[in-house]
Scaffold this motif. Structure first.
Motif, mmCIF file in Angstrom:
data_model
loop_
_atom_site.group_PDB
_atom_site.id
_atom_site.type_symbol
_atom_site.label_atom_id
_atom_site.label_comp_id
_atom_site.label_asym_id
_atom_site.label_seq_id
_atom_site.Cartn_x
_atom_site.Cartn_y
_atom_site.Cartn_z
ATOM 1 N N ASP A 131 0.828 -1.201 0.000
ATOM 2 C CA ASP A 131 0.000 0.000 0.000
ATOM 3 C C ASP A 131 0.864 1.254 0.000
ATOM 4 N N ARG A 132 1.933 1.247 0.828
ATOM 5 C CA ARG A 132 2.812 2.406 0.870
ATOM 6 C C ARG A 132 3.516 2.607 -0.464
ATOM 7 N N ARG A 133 3.903 1.472 -1.089
ATOM 8 C CA ARG A 133 4.628 1.559 -2.341
ATOM 9 C C ARG A 133 3.727 2.027 -3.478
ATOM 10 N N THR A 134 2.458 1.667 -3.449
ATOM 11 C CA THR A 134 1.562 1.971 -4.560
ATOM 12 C C THR A 134 0.749 3.242 -4.328
ATOM 13 N N LEU A 135 0.991 3.984 -3.247
ATOM 14 C CA LEU A 135 0.250 5.226 -3.013
ATOM 15 C C LEU A 135 0.487 6.216 -4.143
ATOM 16 N N GLN A 136 1.742 6.319 -4.577
ATOM 17 C CA GLN A 136 2.077 7.203 -5.688
ATOM 18 C C GLN A 136 1.451 6.690 -6.983
ATOM 19 N N GLU A 137 1.471 5.378 -7.164
ATOM 20 C CA GLU A 137 0.882 4.803 -8.367
ATOM 21 C C GLU A 137 -0.631 4.999 -8.389
ATOM 22 N N GLN A 138 -1.247 4.933 -7.224
ATOM 23 C CA GLN A 138 -2.692 5.154 -7.156
ATOM 24 C C GLN A 138 -3.039 6.583 -7.554
ATOM 25 N N MET A 139 -2.227 7.562 -7.123
ATOM 26 C CA MET A 139 -2.478 8.953 -7.505
ATOM 27 C C MET A 139 -2.247 9.156 -9.001
ATOM 28 N N ASP A 140 -1.231 8.475 -9.544
ATOM 29 C CA ASP A 140 -1.004 8.548 -10.993
ATOM 30 C C ASP A 140 -2.209 8.008 -11.756
ATOM 31 N N ALA A 141 -2.744 6.873 -11.276
ATOM 32 C CA ALA A 141 -3.909 6.276 -11.931
ATOM 33 C C ALA A 141 -5.131 7.190 -11.832
ATOM 34 N N LEU A 142 -5.274 7.871 -10.675
ATOM 35 C CA LEU A 142 -6.407 8.783 -10.501
ATOM 36 C C LEU A 142 -6.292 9.979 -11.450
ATOM 37 N N PHE A 143 -5.076 10.487 -11.626
ATOM 38 C CA PHE A 143 -4.880 11.599 -12.560
ATOM 39 C C PHE A 143 -5.190 11.169 -13.989
ATOM 40 N N ASN A 144 -4.755 9.945 -14.363
ATOM 41 C CA ASN A 144 -5.059 9.446 -15.696
ATOM 42 C C ASN A 144 -6.556 9.297 -15.901
ATOM 43 N N GLN A 145 -7.232 8.765 -14.889
ATOM 44 C CA GLN A 145 -8.683 8.570 -14.987
ATOM 45 C C GLN A 145 -9.422 9.890 -15.162
ATOM 46 N N CYS A 146 -9.097 10.866 -14.312
ATOM 47 C CA CYS A 146 -9.772 12.165 -14.392
ATOM 48 C C CYS A 146 -9.411 12.909 -15.673
ATOM 49 N N PHE A 147 -8.175 12.699 -16.137
ATOM 50 C CA PHE A 147 -7.730 13.362 -17.362
ATOM 51 C C PHE A 147 -8.548 12.895 -18.566
ATOM 52 N N PHE A 148 -8.633 11.587 -18.766
ATOM 53 C CA PHE A 148 -9.375 11.063 -19.921
ATOM 54 C C PHE A 148 -10.875 11.260 -19.752
ATOM 55 N N HIS A 149 -11.354 11.200 -18.509
ATOM 56 C CA HIS A 149 -12.777 11.469 -18.256
ATOM 57 C C HIS A 149 -13.121 12.898 -18.674
ATOM 58 N N ALA A 150 -12.272 13.845 -18.302
ATOM 59 C CA ALA A 150 -12.532 15.249 -18.632
ATOM 60 C C ALA A 150 -12.458 15.495 -20.134
ATOM 61 N N LEU A 151 -11.452 14.886 -20.795
ATOM 62 C CA LEU A 151 -11.317 15.087 -22.242
ATOM 63 C C LEU A 151 -12.493 14.492 -23.007
ATOM 64 N N LYS A 152 -12.960 13.337 -22.556
ATOM 65 C CA LYS A 152 -14.005 12.638 -23.310
ATOM 66 C C LYS A 152 -15.386 13.229 -23.085
ATOM 67 N N TYR A 153 -15.673 13.690 -21.858
ATOM 68 C CA TYR A 153 -17.039 14.091 -21.533
ATOM 69 C C TYR A 153 -17.202 15.566 -21.155
ATOM 70 N N LYS A 154 -16.105 16.268 -20.869
ATOM 71 C CA LYS A 154 -16.236 17.644 -20.388
ATOM 72 C C LYS A 154 -15.791 18.683 -21.415
#
Length: 412
Positions: free
Chosen positions: A264-287
């Motif tokens: 969990d400690r190791r993937t905290l940064q990876e989780q934030m990267d994944a969240l940024f990717n998700q919000c990025f493509f969500h915003a481009l596709k629908y916003k």
């Protein structure tokens, strides 16, 4: 705002007078800081403008940036000045999405103010204050308190708390170089908070030691077995064999827990990267629409990506591997998802998006996220594309001078 005149302040007497007024208005500034703010030799311009309300405003410019503005002989710092001297005014924090409302002309209501654990700064009614966003000490607005700190708390944090005079991204900010707010870490917490945080760390360490040193019988989880199965196991294996088996299970469970914690400690940064990717493509596709381009990168993050963040989560570029939003966009530019250009000095904008990019096409709204918002975005986009002429209905009003003619009919 409408510019009336632009005057070059080259007289020593004028600068001394202005420096004296600033020192009286902001006694926290040292002599060196006053000289930095109002230099002796550098160019200093005075711009007189009228606001939308018709108020006469005097703006003082230094190095192409507005540093102060004056309304009815009262001096106020701009966000450019507060970014250099962030502790010049008592600060109150709010949530990042609130900034869009403030920039649109709204005042700051008390329910939108974040209550810190260390408490609010003590202010009185009419005190000039700075407004910051949660997690960043750089002010984004200048406001006047409508009540004292005690009155805010007594009101249950309800009602209007601050009258906003100037914000980041408003017309006054546009007079300058249009730079972004710097990222300033919050001040160190008070000693009590630091001690409590240290106590929590010590407790976590003790708990981790206790989990290995206490009786394994107290640690083993046999909740999934029925009473008859547990009794049957005890009869077949015997007490000693059952005890050894539970010891092994406990050690194995403890090892799994430790591995999960480190993972969990190791993937905290990876989780934030994944969240940024998700919000990025969500915003481009629908916003974002093609008509929105060119789009400021700061506007894209604040108005589009933040709204795509799932409930209970928060975008924080510092916790990602990119550390800066510009680096994240550079990565997306290398993947040929979009193109970013610096249209104005120091201000980057999204100028082109490859809507046929496979990553954009393949993106689907996660199950945990409300998919109805995406459907609403599509419907809203379809409505905006289909133009409908407005229906104009003529209406008539009775003026004050015409009231006597309409008294009998009852019209007003």
């Amino acid at each position: 705002s409408r510019q009336l005149c632009n005057t070059f302040c080259d007289t020593v007497v004028y600068r001394r007078k202005l420096r004296s007024d600033v020192a009286a208005a902001f006694p926290n500034l040292s002599a060196e800081q006053l000289t930095e703010l109002i230099p002796n030799k550098e160019e200093l311009n005075v711009i007189k403008i009228y606001s939308h309300k018709g108020e006469a405003v005097t703006v003082y410019m230094n190095n192409r940036n507005p540093i102060l503005f004056e309304i009815e002989k009262a001096l106020y710092p701009t966000v450019y000045t507060l970014w250099v001297y962030p502790d010049l005014l008592p600060a109150f924090s709010t949530w990042p999405p609130v900034l869009q409302k403030l920039a649109g002309g709204a005042d700051l209501m008390l329910p939108g103010v974040v209550v810190p654990s260390s408490g609010f700064p003590q202010v009185e009614r009419g005190t000039l204050c700075a407004v910051t966003l949660l997690g960043n000490r750089a002010p984004v607005a200048v406001a006047v308190a409508t009540m004292s700190t005690a009155e805010m708390l007594a009101a249950g944090m309800k009602g209007k708390g601050f009258v906003v005079l100037h914000t980041y991204t408003d017309h006054l900010w546009e007079y300058g170089d249009k730079s972004y707010p710097p990222t300033l870490a919050p001040l160190v917490t008070d000693p009590a908070e630091k001690e409590s945080a240290e106590d929590e760390d010590e407790m976590e360490e003790k708990e981790s030691v206790i989990s290995f040193s206490t009786d394994p019988l107290q640690q083993v989880d046999v909740g999934d077995l029925s009473l008859k199965e547990r009794e049957g196991c005890a009869v077949l294996m015997g007490k000693e064999e059952l005890h050894e088996n539970r010891d092994a299970e406990t050690a194995e469970d403890a090892n799994i827990e430790v591995q999960q914690e480190t993972e969990d400690r190791r993937t905290l940064q990876e989780q934030m990267d994944a969240l940024f990717n998700q919000c990025f493509f969500h915003a481009l596709k629908y916003k974002v629409k093609k008509s929105d381009l060119p789009l400021l990168t700061s506007t894209f993050l604040r108005n589009h990506m933040f709204s795509c963040c799932p409930a209970g989560q928060q975008l924080d570029i510092k916790k990602s591997s990119y550390k800066k939003f510009s680096k994240f966009l550079q990565c997306m530019q290398h993947q040929k998802v979009l193109q970013v250009k610096e249209l104005n000095k120091g201000v980057e904008s999204i100028v082109e998006v490859d809507w046929k990019h496979p990553d954009i096409r393949a993106f689907a709204v996660p199950e945990g996220f409300s998919s109805t918002s995406a459907d609403q975005d599509r419907k809203r986009e379809d409505k905006e594309q289909a133009y409908h002429a407005p229906e104009i209905i003529p209406l008539y009003g009775v003026s004050t001078k015409m009231i006597p003619l309409f008294q009998e009919s009852g019209h007003r």
